[in-house]
Design a protein around this motif. Structure first.
Motif, mmCIF file in Angstrom:
data_model
loop_
_atom_site.group_PDB
_atom_site.id
_atom_site.type_symbol
_atom_site.label_atom_id
_atom_site.label_comp_id
_atom_site.label_asym_id
_atom_site.label_seq_id
_atom_site.Cartn_x
_atom_site.Cartn_y
_atom_site.Cartn_z
ATOM 1 N N ILE A 16 0.838 -1.205 0.000
ATOM 2 C CA ILE A 16 0.000 0.000 0.000
ATOM 3 C C ILE A 16 0.871 1.253 0.000
ATOM 4 C CG2 ILE A 16 -0.384 0.311 2.486
ATOM 5 C CD1 ILE A 16 -3.064 0.592 -0.132
ATOM 6 N N SER A 17 1.975 1.207 0.711
ATOM 7 C CA SER A 17 2.894 2.344 0.734
ATOM 8 C C SER A 17 3.456 2.622 -0.657
ATOM 9 C CB SER A 17 4.026 2.077 1.721
ATOM 10 O OG SER A 17 4.910 3.161 1.727
ATOM 11 N N ALA A 18 3.780 1.567 -1.377
ATOM 12 C CA ALA A 18 4.315 1.727 -2.732
ATOM 13 C C ALA A 18 3.231 2.178 -3.714
ATOM 14 C CB ALA A 18 4.932 0.415 -3.203
ATOM 15 N N TYR A 19 1.980 1.836 -3.441
ATOM 16 C CA TYR A 19 0.889 2.156 -4.356
ATOM 17 C C TYR A 19 0.430 3.608 -4.257
ATOM 18 C CZ TYR A 19 -3.523 2.018 -6.781
ATOM 19 O OH TYR A 19 -4.536 2.291 -7.641
ATOM 20 N N ILE A 20 0.439 4.171 -3.072
ATOM 21 C CA ILE A 20 -0.034 5.543 -2.881
ATOM 22 C C ILE A 20 0.972 6.509 -3.505
ATOM 23 C CG2 ILE A 20 -0.613 7.292 -1.142
ATOM 24 C CD1 ILE A 20 -1.491 4.969 0.677
ATOM 25 N N PRO A 21 0.499 7.456 -4.309
ATOM 26 C CA PRO A 21 1.401 8.354 -5.049
ATOM 27 C C PRO A 21 2.453 9.080 -4.202
ATOM 28 C CG PRO A 21 -0.831 8.623 -5.832
ATOM 29 C CD PRO A 21 -0.902 7.727 -4.634
ATOM 30 N N LYS A 23 3.952 7.966 -1.587
ATOM 31 C CA LYS A 23 4.842 6.971 -0.963
ATOM 32 C C LYS A 23 5.031 7.236 0.532
ATOM 33 C CE LYS A 23 5.721 5.270 -5.087
ATOM 34 N NZ LYS A 23 4.482 5.267 -5.782
ATOM 35 N N PRO A 24 3.930 7.233 1.292
ATOM 36 C CA PRO A 24 4.043 7.523 2.728
ATOM 37 C C PRO A 24 4.805 6.425 3.470
ATOM 38 C CG PRO A 24 1.871 6.691 2.229
ATOM 39 C CD PRO A 24 2.571 6.878 0.915
ATOM 40 N N CYS A 25 5.455 6.809 4.551
ATOM 41 C CA CYS A 25 6.166 5.823 5.360
ATOM 42 C C CYS A 25 5.155 4.997 6.155
ATOM 43 C CB CYS A 25 7.167 6.502 6.282
ATOM 44 S SG CYS A 25 6.415 7.509 7.566
ATOM 45 N N THR A 26 5.614 3.880 6.674
ATOM 46 C CA THR A 26 4.760 2.980 7.444
ATOM 47 C C THR A 26 4.115 3.693 8.622
ATOM 48 O OG1 THR A 26 6.213 1.162 6.828
ATOM 49 C CG2 THR A 26 4.756 0.783 8.686
ATOM 50 N N ARG A 27 4.864 4.541 9.272
ATOM 51 C CA ARG A 27 4.354 5.273 10.434
ATOM 52 C C ARG A 27 3.144 6.136 10.052
ATOM 53 N NH1 ARG A 27 8.111 8.891 14.431
ATOM 54 N NH2 ARG A 27 6.520 9.256 15.986
ATOM 55 N N THR A 28 3.217 6.781 8.898
ATOM 56 C CA THR A 28 2.105 7.613 8.426
ATOM 57 C C THR A 28 0.870 6.759 8.167
ATOM 58 O OG1 THR A 28 3.604 9.223 7.432
ATOM 59 C CG2 THR A 28 1.351 9.192 6.591
ATOM 60 N N TYR A 30 0.134 3.863 9.561
ATOM 61 C CA TYR A 30 -0.402 3.464 10.866
ATOM 62 C C TYR A 30 -1.214 4.605 11.489
ATOM 63 C CZ TYR A 30 2.100 -0.967 11.392
ATOM 64 O OH TYR A 30 2.550 -2.251 11.253
ATOM 65 N N ARG A 31 -0.734 5.837 11.346
ATOM 66 C CA ARG A 31 -1.453 6.999 11.877
ATOM 67 C C ARG A 31 -2.806 7.154 11.181
ATOM 68 N NH1 ARG A 31 2.026 11.510 10.829
ATOM 69 N NH2 ARG A 31 3.583 10.221 11.808
ATOM 70 N N TRP A 32 -2.824 6.962 9.850
ATOM 71 C CA TRP A 32 -4.071 7.052 9.102
ATOM 72 C C TRP A 32 -5.039 5.959 9.544
ATOM 73 C CZ3 TRP A 32 -1.843 7.645 3.465
ATOM 74 C CH2 TRP A 32 -1.313 8.928 3.316
ATOM 75 N N VAL A 33 -4.535 4.750 9.771
ATOM 76 C CA VAL A 33 -5.377 3.647 10.236
ATOM 77 C C VAL A 33 -5.979 3.994 11.592
ATOM 78 C CG1 VAL A 33 -5.300 1.273 11.121
ATOM 79 C CG2 VAL A 33 -4.262 1.807 8.908
ATOM 80 N N GLU A 66 -3.380 15.023 6.018
ATOM 81 C CA GLU A 66 -2.222 15.673 6.621
ATOM 82 C C GLU A 66 -1.349 14.614 7.248
ATOM 83 O OE1 GLU A 66 -3.465 17.174 10.885
ATOM 84 O OE2 GLU A 66 -4.729 18.034 9.321
ATOM 85 N N ARG A 67 -0.066 14.819 7.196
ATOM 86 C CA ARG A 67 0.894 13.829 7.723
ATOM 87 C C ARG A 67 1.132 14.017 9.169
ATOM 88 N NH1 ARG A 67 5.380 12.102 3.533
ATOM 89 N NH2 ARG A 67 3.977 11.428 1.971
#
Length: 67
Positions: A16-21, A23-28, A30-33, A66-67
Motif C-alpha cells: 500500500i505504501s508503494a501504491y499511494i502516489p 509513498k508515505p512511510c509505514t508510520r504515516t 499506521y497513523r491514518w489507520v 495531513e501527515r
C-alpha cells in the motif's frame, strides 16, 4: 444461472505504501489507520487493504491527508 464470485485482492502495508502516489512511510499509514482516514481490514492481527477500495480512495484524494 451462473454465479460469479469476485475475489478481493488484498495489499500488505508495504504494498500500500508503494501504491499511494506520495509513498508515505509505514508510520504515516499506521497513523491514518488509527485515525480512520484510510480504509483497512484487520485479519489475523495484520493490516490489509482491499485494492479496489484503495484505488477509489486514492482517486478521491484520500491520500492527501495531513501527515
Amino acid at each position: 444461472m451462473a454465479q460469479t464470485t469476485k475475489t478481493k485482492q488484498l495489499l500488505s502495508l508495504a504494498e500500500i505504501s508503494a501504491y499511494i502516489p506520495t509513498k508515505p512511510c509505514t508510520r504515516t499509514i499506521y497513523r491514518w489507520v488509527h485515525s480512520g482516514k484510510i480504509p483497512f481490514i484487520r485479519f489475523n492481527n495484520r493490516l490489509l487493504f482491499d485494492r479496489d477500495v484503495i484505488v477509489e480512495w486514492v482517486a478521491n484524494g484520500g491520500y492527501q491527508c495531513e501527515r
